[in-house]
Scaffold this motif. Sequence first.
Motif, PDB file in Angstrom:
ATOM      1  N   ASP A 163      89.228  34.627  -4.106  1.00 35.51           N
ATOM      2  CA  ASP A 163      89.526  34.103  -2.773  1.00 35.51           C
ATOM      3  C   ASP A 163      88.476  34.472  -1.736  1.00 35.51           C
ATOM      4  O   ASP A 163      88.115  33.645  -0.898  1.00 35.51           O
ATOM      5  CB  ASP A 163      90.897  34.611  -2.293  1.00 35.51           C
ATOM      6  N   ASP A 164      87.966  35.691  -1.768  1.00 26.42           N
ATOM      7  CA  ASP A 164      86.994  36.097  -0.747  1.00 26.42           C
ATOM      8  C   ASP A 164      85.708  35.276  -0.844  1.00 26.42           C
ATOM      9  O   ASP A 164      85.098  34.935   0.176  1.00 26.42           O
ATOM     10  CB  ASP A 164      86.696  37.594  -0.816  1.00 26.42           C
ATOM     11  N   ASP A 172      86.599  31.818   0.450  1.00 26.50           N
ATOM     12  CA  ASP A 172      86.724  31.872   1.913  1.00 26.50           C
ATOM     13  C   ASP A 172      85.362  31.772   2.588  1.00 26.50           C
ATOM     14  O   ASP A 172      85.213  31.091   3.612  1.00 26.50           O
ATOM     15  CB  ASP A 172      87.436  33.158   2.352  1.00 26.50           C
TER      16      ASP A 172
END
Length: 152
Positions: A105-106, A109
Amino acid sequence: MSARMNPYLNNHALVRPLIDLGVTVQGYGLEKSLMELVKIRASQINGCGVCLDMHSREARKEGETEERVLMLSAWRETTLYNEREKAALAWTEALTRLSEKGAPDDIYDAVQANFSEKEQVALTLLIGVINSFNRIGVGFQVPPISQQRKAA
C-alpha cells in the motif's frame, strides 16, 4: 552459454503486439526519461543484458545523464531522482518482484500521489511490457546489441 534461437528473427508476428503495446503506453503522459529509467531498473533486476544495453543507450541519447543511469540500482541512497521518479522506481521494483511482497500500500500510495489514473495504468503496463521483454531476452539469451554488432 550455448546458442539459442533468436526469438525476433522469424517470429515477428508473435512479438509485434508486445512492441505495439509498448508504443501505445508511451502516449499517456509518462516522460521519456522516466520510462527509460523504469525499463533500465526492471532490466537490472531481471539481469537482461539486451534490454539494459538498449535502454541505457536510449536514455543517454534522450539526454539522460551518465550519473543517473549508473546510480539507478542505488536510487534510494541518492538525491538524483525526484519524487515522481522514486515512486515509479519503487512501483517497478514491487511489480517486478511481485512474488516477494506483492504491491504494498505505501508504494501504491506514492504512485497515486504522483500519477494520474491514466498514468498509473500506463506505468503499470510499461512495467509489464519490459518484464515480458526481459523474459524473452533472458530466456533466449539474446546478447546485447553491441555484442550482436561485433559478431556480425
